[in-house]
Design an enzyme around this catalytic site. Structure first.
Site, PDB file in Angstrom:
ATOM      1  N   ASP A   1      24.023 -60.186  49.708  1.00 14.86           N
ATOM      2  CA  ASP A   1      25.375 -59.661  49.530  1.00 14.86           C
ATOM      3  C   ASP A   1      25.379 -58.196  49.122  1.00 14.86           C
ATOM      4  OD1 ASP A   1      24.182 -60.597  47.182  1.00 14.86           O
ATOM      5  OD2 ASP A   1      26.092 -60.918  46.183  1.00 14.86           O
TER       6      ASP A   1
ATOM      7  N   GLU B   1      24.446 -63.077  44.944  1.00 15.25           N
ATOM      8  CA  GLU B   1      23.659 -62.655  43.776  1.00 15.25           C
ATOM      9  C   GLU B   1      24.491 -61.764  42.873  1.00 15.25           C
ATOM     10  OE1 GLU B   1      21.626 -60.285  41.073  1.00 15.25           O
ATOM     11  OE2 GLU B   1      22.386 -59.379  42.925  1.00 15.25           O
TER      12      GLU B   1
END
Length: 681
Positions: A94, A161
């Site tokens: 991400d 994350e």
């Protein structure tokens, strides 16, 4: 998992890595293309559909059993290669809601709608694009060299994350129940250190973090009549002020703690006292007990300030995000660090004297609450271009790291080639330190294993790795006509423009060669074929080979008669050694040495512990969890001797920065004669 498999001999792991890394030049343009493509097309947490599709397609074409949609958008790839340990390799996918300001030709201009329905710019400002590109590259290298190792590789591309919940989401979705429990977990992260530098730390390497939402309920009214109201803005202001004393007056000075109010929101107009005020608070700690202490202090202060102001309703305090400390297994860290030292050389591998207060949810994969947690190793790969590092103000590494664009900065732009090459080599050698075998595996199949990747029928054509796919879609397996040699995915967007150097940002200094690496035995520039658009030329023009050193060469072996170790090249002047380390003549204090040492040496005999304590009386203030890799106790035995020649195979591109420890010749005599020997592996 009854026992944790011990790593193979570090030199043996390095030799396996050298063989495997000979293929790096062939796949590097493709890995670099994936990196640039992901950098141009970042996706927010839990919206990584396109990125997941790229990963899944690459793994499928490389012969992995692929599963998509784990914990949302997570991807898992399994490659079984005979009996042996299961090694999990993890990367996060991400990006951040941040506007990129690097000026790179492949800079992100993407925008997306966040969880609150607001359109925000999106940027890979934390290196997750490089993590993912290295992960698929290593998966390819291991698939193509199955005769060099035995065991099972588990590739995990993790979503979310940045929200610190992606790892737990994959676990809750049955990651280990469905695909098996790994014996060891390996991961890496880009950092602000010089490009290509590998940094290790046993024990705590990253801190714990928690985020809290606080809602204050007051009684609104007209600004001219404050006595008829309970002003939530004033309550919020008092909370902010009061919380600033928690760390300075409630936390022991020997502990690290951070408490920050990062958001405060209230009201709509100057002459209206609102009914509510809203705050968001972030805490950091290197100790779970300190993290709990901070949480209790927040609860106490918020409720007390609301009561003191006569609020009619109790405030709401909610922890909405959090992760514990990342605690590297000391023995596994020594194993992996030893393999990295054998492959890269000591000038390219250091240990960190202090943990970072930043946080990862990587630690969740280790199942810290389980009676038998899974050992893991997490390390940093330096990403700062060498010219940027050298020109940064500061006399110590910590000062320089504070003056270079770092993670979460809109100017964060890793030195592309040396960073990717170091990341590929580091993750590959780390995996082979457990998978490597002295006996070649004779059972390598002629055709890459295929199998059901996802539920549903096969598509009629080759899937576009750049397209977003829905739930239940299955990718095609290895293309016909290429038995045994799966073709990785190449993203054509990279080849459409020249990602040339940008001043002071993306590239190594002019002395570092750029462009495609030279294929061993040939001076031709490699070409590759995009399965979607046909043959492609490599995206960089060929260059003349450098005179010395060659790109991808292993670090040079120490000379037989090095120059004397002088003050001019002392290790404490190195750009890669932390300024907090005391010089050899400085005395060590005494504080928590005994309890720290025993926490590291928990299973050792009492007699050995006492002997270690007596011998190390002068090293009392060192962080105890570093002892496992600085001392012989608990670490694997040293190899009988260095290899005759340094390991072959490319490590990373570009020469080291001038004026650093790379220029200093090794000191004469054994390791123990060096002024900083106690701080090295």
């Amino acid at each position: 998992m009854e026992t944790v498999p011990h790593a193979v001999d570090p030199n043996r792991a390095a030799q396996h890595g050298s063989v495997v890394m000979r293929l790096l030049d062939e796949i590097f343009p493709l890995v670099e293309g994936v990196y640039v493509d992901l950098h141009k097309n970042p996706e927010l947490s839990h919206a990584e559909q396109r990125t997941a599709s790229v990963v899944a397609e690459w793994l499928n074409r490389t012969g992995y059993e692929v599963h998509k949609g784990i914990g949302g958008t997570g991807v898992v790839g399994i490659l079984r290669n005979g009996p042996g340990p299961t090694v999990m390799l993890r990367a996060d996918m991400d990006a951040l809601p941040l506007e990129e300001k690097t000026g790179l030709p492949y800079a992100s201009t993407a925008k997306a709608v966040d969880g609150e329905g607001v359109e925000v710019p999106v940027m890979h400002a934390c290196g997750h694009d490089a993590h993912t590109a290295c992960l698929v590259g290593v998966a390819d290298l291991l698939s193509e060299t199955r005769e060099e190792w035995a065991g099972t590789v588990m590739i995990v591309a993790q979503p979310g994350e940045e929200t610190l919940d992606g790892a737990q989401g994959m676990i809750d979705d049955g990651l280990f129940d469905r695909f098996g429990r790994p014996d060891v977990i390996l991961g890496q992260h880009l950092g602000p250190q010089p490009a290509g530098l590998i940094s290790h730390r046993a024990g705590i390497i990253l801190g714990a973090a928690n985020a809290y939402r606080v809602r204050i309920h007051g009684e609104g009214g007209h600004a001219s009549q404050p006595h008829t109201t309970v002003d939530p803005v004033l309550i919020a202001a008092n909370i902010v002020s009061r919380l600033q004393g928690v760390v300075s007056r409630e936390i022991s000075p020997s502990e690290m703690a951070v408490l920050t109010v990062g958001r405060i929101q209230a009201g709509t107009k100057a002459n209206i006292i609102p009914d509510e005020a809203y705050l968001e608070i972030s805490t950091r700690a290197l100790n779970e007990n300190v993290a709990d202490q901070l949480e209790k202090a927040i609860e106490r202060v918020v409720r007390a300030e609301a009561a003191a102001s006569g609020a009619g309703r109790e405030p709401e305090v909610e922890r909405f995000q959090g992760s514990g400390v990342t605690h590297n297994d000391p023995t596994a860290t020594a194993d992996v660090a030893g393999a990295h030292l054998a492959y890269f050389g000591e000038e390219y591998v250091i240990h960190l004297p202090d943990p970072s207060p930043s946080t990862e949810d990587f630690c969740r994969f280790g199942l810290p609450d389980d009676p038998q947690p899974i050992p893991y190793v997490f390390w940093f790969v330096g990403a700062t271009p060498h010219d940027v590092w050298e020109s940064a103000p500061g006399d110590t590494p910590y000062e320089k790291m504070g003056n270079v664009p770092s993670n979460h900065s809109p100017f964060f732009s890793p030195a592309r080639e040396p960073t990717l090459r170091a990341g590929l080599a580091a993750l590959t050698v780390a995996a082979l330190s457990y998978l490597g075998s002295d006996n070649k595996n004779p059972s390598r199949p002629n055709v890459a294993p295929v199998g059901p990747a996802f539920v549903g029928p096969d598509p009629t054509g080759v899937a576009d790795p750049r397209a977003t796919t829905g739930e239940g879609e299955q990718y095609t397996s290895v293309p016909e006509g290429t038995p045994g040699v799966p073709e990785p995915v190449e993203t054509p967007s990279f080849s459409q423009e020249d990602p040339g150097p940008v001043e002071n940002h993306a590239e190594p200094p002019s002395s570092a060669p750029v462009g495609p690496p030279v294929v061993a035995g040939s001076m031709e520039v490699p070409s590759y074929e995009d399965p979607l658009s046909g043959p492609q030329e490599t995206p960089f023009p060929p260059e003349e080979p450098p005179s010395a050193p060659q790109v991808g060469s292993a670090p040079a072996a120490p000379t037989a008669d090095p120059e004397p170790y002088t003050a001019d090249n002392d290790a404490y002047d190195s750009a890669y050694l932390a300024s907090s380390w005391p010089a050899p003549d400085e005395p060590f204090g005494e504080s928590t040495r005994e309890s720290d040492i025993r926490s590291v040496m928990g299973e050792q005999d009492q007699e050995i512990q006492d002997e270690w304590l007596d011998d190390k009386i002068d090293e009392s203030t060192l962080s105890a969890d570093m002892a496992a890799i600085m001392d012989e106790v608990g670490a694997p035995p040293a190899p009988p001797g260095p290899p005759a020649t340094p390991p072959a195979g490319p490590a990373y591109g570009g020469p080291p920065p001038a004026g650093s420890a790379h220029d200093a010749p090794p000191p004469p005599g054994p390791e123990d004669d060096r002024p900083d020997a106690r701080y090295r592996y």
